[in-house]
Scaffold this motif. Structure first.
Motif, mmCIF file in Angstrom:
data_model
loop_
_atom_site.group_PDB
_atom_site.id
_atom_site.type_symbol
_atom_site.label_atom_id
_atom_site.label_comp_id
_atom_site.label_asym_id
_atom_site.label_seq_id
_atom_site.Cartn_x
_atom_site.Cartn_y
_atom_site.Cartn_z
ATOM 1 N N VAL A 93 0.878 -1.174 0.000
ATOM 2 C CA VAL A 93 0.000 0.000 0.000
ATOM 3 C C VAL A 93 0.917 1.226 0.000
ATOM 4 C CG1 VAL A 93 -1.778 1.289 1.207
ATOM 5 C CG2 VAL A 93 -1.831 -1.215 1.208
ATOM 6 N N TYR A 94 0.665 2.128 -0.919
ATOM 7 C CA TYR A 94 1.485 3.328 -1.055
ATOM 8 C C TYR A 94 0.728 4.526 -0.493
ATOM 9 C CZ TYR A 94 4.963 0.939 -3.839
ATOM 10 O OH TYR A 94 5.974 0.095 -4.246
ATOM 11 N N TYR A 95 1.436 5.304 0.316
ATOM 12 C CA TYR A 95 0.864 6.469 0.982
ATOM 13 C C TYR A 95 1.632 7.724 0.598
ATOM 14 C CZ TYR A 95 -1.101 2.947 4.168
ATOM 15 O OH TYR A 95 -1.752 1.861 4.702
ATOM 16 N N CYS A 96 0.921 8.815 0.420
ATOM 17 C CA CYS A 96 1.602 10.097 0.353
ATOM 18 C C CYS A 96 1.420 10.814 1.687
ATOM 19 C CB CYS A 96 1.116 10.961 -0.802
ATOM 20 S SG CYS A 96 -0.544 11.623 -0.631
ATOM 21 N N ALA A 97 2.350 11.696 1.976
ATOM 22 C CA ALA A 97 2.366 12.374 3.260
ATOM 23 C C ALA A 97 2.960 13.763 3.110
ATOM 24 C CB ALA A 97 3.175 11.560 4.275
ATOM 25 N N ALA A 98 2.588 14.645 4.024
ATOM 26 C CA ALA A 98 3.040 16.031 3.984
ATOM 27 C C ALA A 98 3.793 16.373 5.265
ATOM 28 C CB ALA A 98 1.852 16.968 3.806
ATOM 29 N N SER A 99 4.912 17.062 5.069
ATOM 30 C CA SER A 99 5.740 17.482 6.205
ATOM 31 C C SER A 99 5.952 18.979 6.165
ATOM 32 C CB SER A 99 7.093 16.782 6.153
ATOM 33 O OG SER A 99 7.969 17.325 7.124
ATOM 34 N N GLY A 100 5.739 19.623 7.312
ATOM 35 C CA GLY A 100 5.970 21.052 7.417
ATOM 36 C C GLY A 100 7.359 21.399 7.925
ATOM 37 N N LEU A 101 8.200 20.400 8.123
ATOM 38 C CA LEU A 101 9.540 20.646 8.642
ATOM 39 C C LEU A 101 10.417 21.297 7.580
ATOM 40 C CD1 LEU A 101 10.234 17.334 10.597
ATOM 41 C CD2 LEU A 101 9.417 19.524 11.481
ATOM 42 N N TRP A 102 11.372 22.069 8.045
ATOM 43 C CA TRP A 102 12.332 22.720 7.154
ATOM 44 C C TRP A 102 13.666 21.990 7.211
ATOM 45 C CZ3 TRP A 102 10.880 26.624 3.907
ATOM 46 C CH2 TRP A 102 9.615 27.182 4.152
ATOM 47 N N GLY A 103 14.509 22.242 6.251
ATOM 48 C CA GLY A 103 15.813 21.600 6.226
ATOM 49 C C GLY A 103 15.817 20.410 5.288
ATOM 50 N N THR A 104 16.667 19.449 5.577
ATOM 51 C CA THR A 104 16.848 18.278 4.734
ATOM 52 C C THR A 104 15.530 17.515 4.587
ATOM 53 O OG1 THR A 104 19.113 18.073 5.516
ATOM 54 C CG2 THR A 104 18.157 16.152 4.439
ATOM 55 N N LEU A 105 15.274 17.028 3.379
ATOM 56 C CA LEU A 105 14.073 16.231 3.163
ATOM 57 C C LEU A 105 14.066 15.039 4.111
ATOM 58 C CD1 LEU A 105 13.771 16.222 -0.730
ATOM 59 C CD2 LEU A 105 12.256 17.338 0.894
ATOM 60 N N GLN A 106 12.957 14.874 4.782
ATOM 61 C CA GLN A 106 12.856 13.857 5.819
ATOM 62 C C GLN A 106 12.477 12.495 5.237
ATOM 63 O OE1 GLN A 106 13.563 14.402 9.031
ATOM 64 N NE2 GLN A 106 14.105 16.521 8.587
ATOM 65 N N MET A 107 12.993 11.437 5.863
ATOM 66 C CA MET A 107 12.737 10.084 5.392
ATOM 67 C C MET A 107 12.056 9.225 6.446
ATOM 68 S SD MET A 107 16.398 9.576 3.439
ATOM 69 C CE MET A 107 15.991 8.017 2.696
ATOM 70 N N THR A 108 11.707 9.816 7.564
ATOM 71 C CA THR A 108 11.071 9.052 8.637
ATOM 72 C C THR A 108 9.587 9.382 8.724
ATOM 73 O OG1 THR A 108 11.596 10.768 10.256
ATOM 74 C CG2 THR A 108 13.193 8.985 9.973
ATOM 75 N N THR A 109 8.787 8.424 9.112
ATOM 76 C CA THR A 109 7.343 8.641 9.195
ATOM 77 C C THR A 109 6.992 9.725 10.206
ATOM 78 O OG1 THR A 109 7.139 6.851 10.801
ATOM 79 C CG2 THR A 109 6.795 6.271 8.496
ATOM 80 N N THR A 110 7.783 9.834 11.249
ATOM 81 C CA THR A 110 7.459 10.798 12.302
ATOM 82 C C THR A 110 7.608 12.245 11.841
ATOM 83 O OG1 THR A 110 9.717 10.584 13.135
ATOM 84 C CG2 THR A 110 8.023 9.226 14.200
ATOM 85 N N ALA A 111 8.290 12.467 10.746
ATOM 86 C CA ALA A 111 8.475 13.828 10.244
ATOM 87 C C ALA A 111 7.262 14.339 9.472
ATOM 88 C CB ALA A 111 9.700 13.880 9.345
ATOM 89 N N TYR A 112 6.342 13.452 9.182
ATOM 90 C CA TYR A 112 5.193 13.796 8.347
ATOM 91 C C TYR A 112 3.928 13.855 9.185
ATOM 92 C CZ TYR A 112 8.262 13.212 4.386
ATOM 93 O OH TYR A 112 9.291 13.370 3.486
ATOM 94 N N SER A 113 3.207 14.954 9.037
ATOM 95 C CA SER A 113 2.054 15.208 9.879
ATOM 96 C C SER A 113 0.737 14.753 9.267
ATOM 97 C CB SER A 113 1.953 16.706 10.179
ATOM 98 O OG SER A 113 3.118 17.181 10.802
ATOM 99 N N TYR A 114 0.677 14.756 7.960
ATOM 100 C CA TYR A 114 -0.586 14.450 7.277
ATOM 101 C C TYR A 114 -0.367 13.293 6.308
ATOM 102 C CZ TYR A 114 -1.561 19.049 9.136
ATOM 103 O OH TYR A 114 -1.709 20.116 9.987
ATOM 104 N N TRP A 115 -1.365 12.407 6.271
ATOM 105 C CA TRP A 115 -1.267 11.187 5.487
ATOM 106 C C TRP A 115 -2.540 10.960 4.687
ATOM 107 C CZ3 TRP A 115 3.066 7.990 5.521
ATOM 108 C CH2 TRP A 115 4.051 8.327 6.458
ATOM 109 N N GLY A 116 -2.367 10.359 3.512
ATOM 110 C CA GLY A 116 -3.511 9.899 2.767
ATOM 111 C C GLY A 116 -3.946 8.518 3.251
ATOM 112 N N GLN A 117 -4.985 7.995 2.605
ATOM 113 C CA GLN A 117 -5.540 6.702 3.018
ATOM 114 C C GLN A 117 -4.832 5.527 2.371
ATOM 115 O OE1 GLN A 117 -6.715 8.430 0.542
ATOM 116 N NE2 GLN A 117 -7.036 6.890 -1.072
ATOM 117 N N GLY A 118 -4.007 5.805 1.355
ATOM 118 C CA GLY A 118 -3.231 4.762 0.717
ATOM 119 C C GLY A 118 -3.886 4.215 -0.535
#
Length: 125
Positions: A93-118
């Motif tokens: 299942v593939y999910y897109c997610a949005a992160s409001g953090l600045w700096g290096t592109l994040q690769m961890t799930t915890t860096a992303y605040s909003y998620w789709g349903q997959g």
């Protein structure tokens, strides 16, 4: 706040291609770095690809490098994941997610605040 809806998944034979889309609603799509993750049965959710706010930088998991590309259209509030040379190990299942953090592109799930349903991607051998 942003709401995310993925589409484009399906069943494809090994060696084939799919393009996933993620449409965002709500304000400020261009404020967010966007990421694609996937989760196979019995496995943890893992990073696949990310793209910066402006789309001028991207990063990929080793498993995706050379096969997947990521892009976004801020005018359409949409991010895309083009997947080529698919193999059965890409089934998830593939999910897109949005992160409001600045700096290096994040690769961890915890860096992303909003998620789709997959959206399900199944690659047959």
């Amino acid at each position: 706040q942003v709401q995310l809806v993925e589409s484009g998944g399906g069943l494809v034979q090994a060696g084939g291609s799919l393009r996933l889309s993620c449409a965002a609603s709500g304000r400020g799509f261009s404020y967010y770095n966007m990421g694609w993750f996937r989760q196979a049965p019995g496995k943890e959710r893992e990073f696949v690809a990310g793209i910066s706010r402006s789309g001028d930088s991207a990063n990929f998991a080793d498993s995706a490098k050379g096969r997947f590309t990521v892009s976004r259209d801020n005018a359409k509030n949409t991010v895309y994941l083009q997947m080529n040379s698919l193999n059965p190990e890409d089934t998830a299942v593939y999910y897109c997610a949005a992160s409001g953090l600045w700096g290096t592109l994040q690769m961890t799930t915890t860096a992303y605040s909003y998620w789709g349903q997959g959206t399900q991607v199944t690659v047959s051998s």
